[in-house]
Design an enzyme around this catalytic site. Sequence first.
Site, mmCIF file in Angstrom:
data_model
loop_
_atom_site.group_PDB
_atom_site.id
_atom_site.type_symbol
_atom_site.label_atom_id
_atom_site.label_comp_id
_atom_site.label_asym_id
_atom_site.label_seq_id
_atom_site.Cartn_x
_atom_site.Cartn_y
_atom_site.Cartn_z
ATOM 1 N N ASN A 1 3.975 2.559 -2.938
ATOM 2 C CA ASN A 1 5.000 2.490 -1.874
ATOM 3 C C ASN A 1 5.743 1.166 -1.962
ATOM 4 O O ASN A 1 6.967 1.113 -1.988
ATOM 5 C CB ASN A 1 4.356 2.592 -0.483
ATOM 6 C CG ASN A 1 3.448 3.782 -0.346
ATOM 7 O OD1 ASN A 1 3.591 4.739 -1.090
ATOM 8 N ND2 ASN A 1 2.508 3.729 0.587
ATOM 9 N N ASP A 2 4.970 0.081 -1.999
ATOM 10 C CA ASP A 2 5.619 -1.224 -2.081
ATOM 11 C C ASP A 2 6.142 -1.492 -3.482
ATOM 12 O O ASP A 2 7.191 -2.104 -3.643
ATOM 13 C CB ASP A 2 4.650 -2.327 -1.634
ATOM 14 C CG ASP A 2 4.605 -2.428 -0.120
ATOM 15 O OD1 ASP A 2 5.693 -2.456 0.490
ATOM 16 O OD2 ASP A 2 3.506 -2.445 0.459
ATOM 17 N N HIS B 1 6.557 4.949 7.338
ATOM 18 C CA HIS B 1 5.365 5.333 8.093
ATOM 19 C C HIS B 1 5.440 6.745 8.618
ATOM 20 O O HIS B 1 4.423 7.415 8.757
ATOM 21 C CB HIS B 1 5.041 4.300 9.165
ATOM 22 C CG HIS B 1 4.301 3.183 8.540
ATOM 23 N ND1 HIS B 1 2.965 3.296 8.216
ATOM 24 C CD2 HIS B 1 4.720 2.031 8.017
ATOM 25 C CE1 HIS B 1 2.607 2.226 7.550
ATOM 26 N NE2 HIS B 1 3.649 1.427 7.413
ATOM 27 N N ARG C 1 11.678 0.181 2.131
ATOM 28 C CA ARG C 1 11.043 1.499 2.218
ATOM 29 C C ARG C 1 11.298 2.182 3.553
ATOM 30 O O ARG C 1 11.056 3.372 3.710
ATOM 31 C CB ARG C 1 9.530 1.380 1.949
ATOM 32 C CG ARG C 1 8.786 0.579 2.980
ATOM 33 C CD ARG C 1 7.395 0.203 2.504
ATOM 34 N NE ARG C 1 6.353 1.084 3.003
ATOM 35 C CZ ARG C 1 5.050 0.869 2.822
ATOM 36 N NH1 ARG C 1 4.639 -0.189 2.124
ATOM 37 N NH2 ARG C 1 4.163 1.690 3.305
ATOM 38 N N CYS D 1 -3.055 4.276 -4.981
ATOM 39 C CA CYS D 1 -3.346 4.584 -3.575
ATOM 40 C C CYS D 1 -2.071 4.685 -2.755
ATOM 41 O O CYS D 1 -2.113 4.800 -1.539
ATOM 42 C CB CYS D 1 -4.292 3.558 -2.973
ATOM 43 S SG CYS D 1 -3.595 1.908 -2.901
ATOM 44 N N GLU E 1 1.362 -4.074 -6.326
ATOM 45 C CA GLU E 1 2.489 -3.518 -5.570
ATOM 46 C C GLU E 1 3.718 -4.418 -5.653
ATOM 47 O O GLU E 1 4.754 -4.118 -5.091
ATOM 48 C CB GLU E 1 2.097 -3.224 -4.114
ATOM 49 C CG GLU E 1 1.367 -4.335 -3.405
ATOM 50 C CD GLU E 1 0.812 -3.915 -2.051
ATOM 51 O OE1 GLU E 1 1.123 -2.821 -1.568
ATOM 52 O OE2 GLU E 1 0.062 -4.715 -1.464
ATOM 53 N N ARG F 1 -9.227 -2.684 1.786
ATOM 54 C CA ARG F 1 -8.146 -3.650 1.551
ATOM 55 C C ARG F 1 -8.162 -4.683 2.670
ATOM 56 O O ARG F 1 -8.230 -4.313 3.853
ATOM 57 C CB ARG F 1 -6.810 -2.929 1.540
ATOM 58 C CG ARG F 1 -5.650 -3.907 1.442
ATOM 59 C CD ARG F 1 -4.337 -3.215 1.313
ATOM 60 N NE ARG F 1 -3.871 -2.682 2.585
ATOM 61 C CZ ARG F 1 -2.804 -1.908 2.691
ATOM 62 N NH1 ARG F 1 -2.132 -1.547 1.615
ATOM 63 N NH2 ARG F 1 -2.410 -1.476 3.866
ATOM 64 N N ARG G 1 -7.117 0.901 4.991
ATOM 65 C CA ARG G 1 -6.112 -0.045 5.493
ATOM 66 C C ARG G 1 -6.691 -0.746 6.726
ATOM 67 O O ARG G 1 -6.524 -0.266 7.852
ATOM 68 C CB ARG G 1 -4.837 0.702 5.891
ATOM 69 C CG ARG G 1 -4.030 1.287 4.742
ATOM 70 C CD ARG G 1 -2.748 1.929 5.271
ATOM 71 N NE ARG G 1 -1.751 2.164 4.251
ATOM 72 C CZ ARG G 1 -1.516 3.357 3.688
ATOM 73 N NH1 ARG G 1 -2.197 4.432 4.050
ATOM 74 N NH2 ARG G 1 -0.580 3.477 2.771
HETATM 75 C C1 PEP Z 1 1.432 0.839 -0.997
HETATM 76 O O1 PEP Z 1 2.206 -0.100 -0.819
HETATM 77 O O2 PEP Z 1 1.615 1.743 -1.831
HETATM 78 C C2 PEP Z 1 0.204 0.959 -0.192
HETATM 79 C C3 PEP Z 1 -0.704 1.864 -0.471
HETATM 80 O O3 PEP Z 1 0.076 0.134 0.872
HETATM 81 P P1 PEP Z 1 0.867 0.308 2.279
HETATM 82 O O4 PEP Z 1 1.562 1.621 2.274
HETATM 83 O O5 PEP Z 1 -0.172 0.219 3.324
HETATM 84 O O6 PEP Z 1 1.781 -0.864 2.254
HETATM 85 MG MG MG Z 2 1.604 -1.790 0.309
#
Ligand code: PEP
Ligand code: MG
Length: 561
Positions: free
Chosen positions: A436-437, A187, A447, A486, A413, A324, A288
């Site tokens: 990201n996930d 984050h 992460r 995304c 993801e 989402r 989000r």
């Molecule tokens: C991701 O996981 O790439 C994503 C865009 O969602 P978040 O970062 O909110 O988990």
């Molecule tokens: Mg995610």
Amino acid sequence: MQNFPGVGVSPGRVIGTVRQMPKPISEPPAGEQLAPDTTAEEATAALKAASQAVHDELKARAAHASGDGKAVLEATALMAKDTMLIKGAAKLVARGTSAERAIWESGSSVSEMLHNLGGYMAERATDVLDVRARIVAELRGVAAPGIPASENPFVLVADDLAPADTATLDPNKVLALVTSGGGPQSHTAIIARSLGLPAVVAAVGVDHIADGTEVYVDGAAGSVTSEPDGSLREAAEGWAATASLLAEFTGTGATADGHQVPLLANVGGGKDAVAAAKLGAQGVGLFRTEFCFLERDTEPSVEEQAAAYKSVFDAFPGKKVVLRTLDAGADKPLPFLTDSTEPNPALGVRGYRTDFTTPGVLDRQLEAIALAANASEADVWVMAPMISTAEEAARFASMCADAGLQTPGVMVEVPSAALTAEAILREVGFASLGTNDLTQYAMAADRQLGPLANLNTPWQPAVLRLVGLTVEGSRAEGNSKPVGVCGEAAADPALAVVLTGLGVNTLSMTARSLAAVAAVLKTVTLQEAQELAKLALSAPSASEARDRVREKLPVLAELGL
Ligand code: PEP
Ligand code: MG
């Protein structure tokens, strides 16, 4: 000069003085008694003085703040002198409990009482806990928790930042973010990019840099240098000149030969959406929704949700907005949906899966989305996070249909979703890759963990292969469906070129990155992007993939990216 190498997650080169984020305040031991040489009267007086000091400090900060931040600080300042809180603590002190333990216990009771009252009062419950920690810090003579207040702009150094820290982070006061923990998808990285602040994560040793030390931060190279010399000063000045060139994106995302790649924004609410529209976003690729309700203990009503969603839709009339559904759990816990005792939250009941354990919340959210969509002019698409199977995709599509929502989709993801993209995309209208996930699950690397930052990068050839497989699945005969990205990967201009080459249709990112991504994308043809994608896929490691692609994109060095 001393160098602290880390992972660059948001470009920019600045020089500033360090302020360390204070460590969280630990709970005073249960049963802690007054020190033998302290009377109850003295302890009560110290407690009252500490509460007054916390009140005055918050009030002074409120005077310099504006908007929501001001209101939050004023309300919290009042809470510091709350009669019930202080009287409750004074009673315990009179019975021999130490002042620190007394305010801690009194804070718990007041917070619980507010929580049980529900509604607006319940939302104040966390303010009491914040105030309690501040009073304990004052009694101990240590720094108050949270982002430090300062007259002058500074480089914030922390272990890692939580989503809730964003609320008190003033981008006019913070020059750059540096963390010893956190990875490229943490984050801290997301916050930094959304605020346009240079950032370096996983920089080992930075937690020992003393407050007030001058440092140079290079958010593209991923380095932090204490006591910078003249050449680093010049580099920082050079960046200040280039940064203004990358401040605005106008037009449409496209390669040099005109292949269109709409550039969309990731937003967390109405304010973000208005800012993204101003920065030229062609729509929203990821809203989000859980970010609207991070502090809530109770499920927001359908009407309240509809109002929050409409504020985003209204910023993009006639444009695509991909919303989402709540991605509660793991790094984004929502008290009304998340079980905080799960042993492995990232592998637990998160995202779409919360419908297994708390049925009804998703139905009501879809109802709210439909209400807001019907009252706005945006082209609303809805997707579910953490979909793992075609069966789940089909069920989500049918829930959307029941709510009257036309364009259901899924986030890809979880590696199983990438591997079965064809089957999944037979059930829904589109997919969006959450890199990201996808990275954390493909590499089995949390992460949020700094020491795993080198595994946790979407440049990993394994992750790029999963992206390629998803695109392949989306082009099955007779069933062609759009696929976007995304995750944070889309905000890295070099990786954005690779993703385009892999066949991704849209890129969604924090609005501040739009201009840089557009500027780099327009220097390559689609065929060149495809060749760069092949180069990255065939690299033996993530760092090789990144280096080989960056070497072929001279514009990155020209722009300092
Ligand atoms: C991701 O996981 O790439 C994503 C865009 O969602 P978040 O970062 O909110 O988990
Ligand atoms: Mg995610």
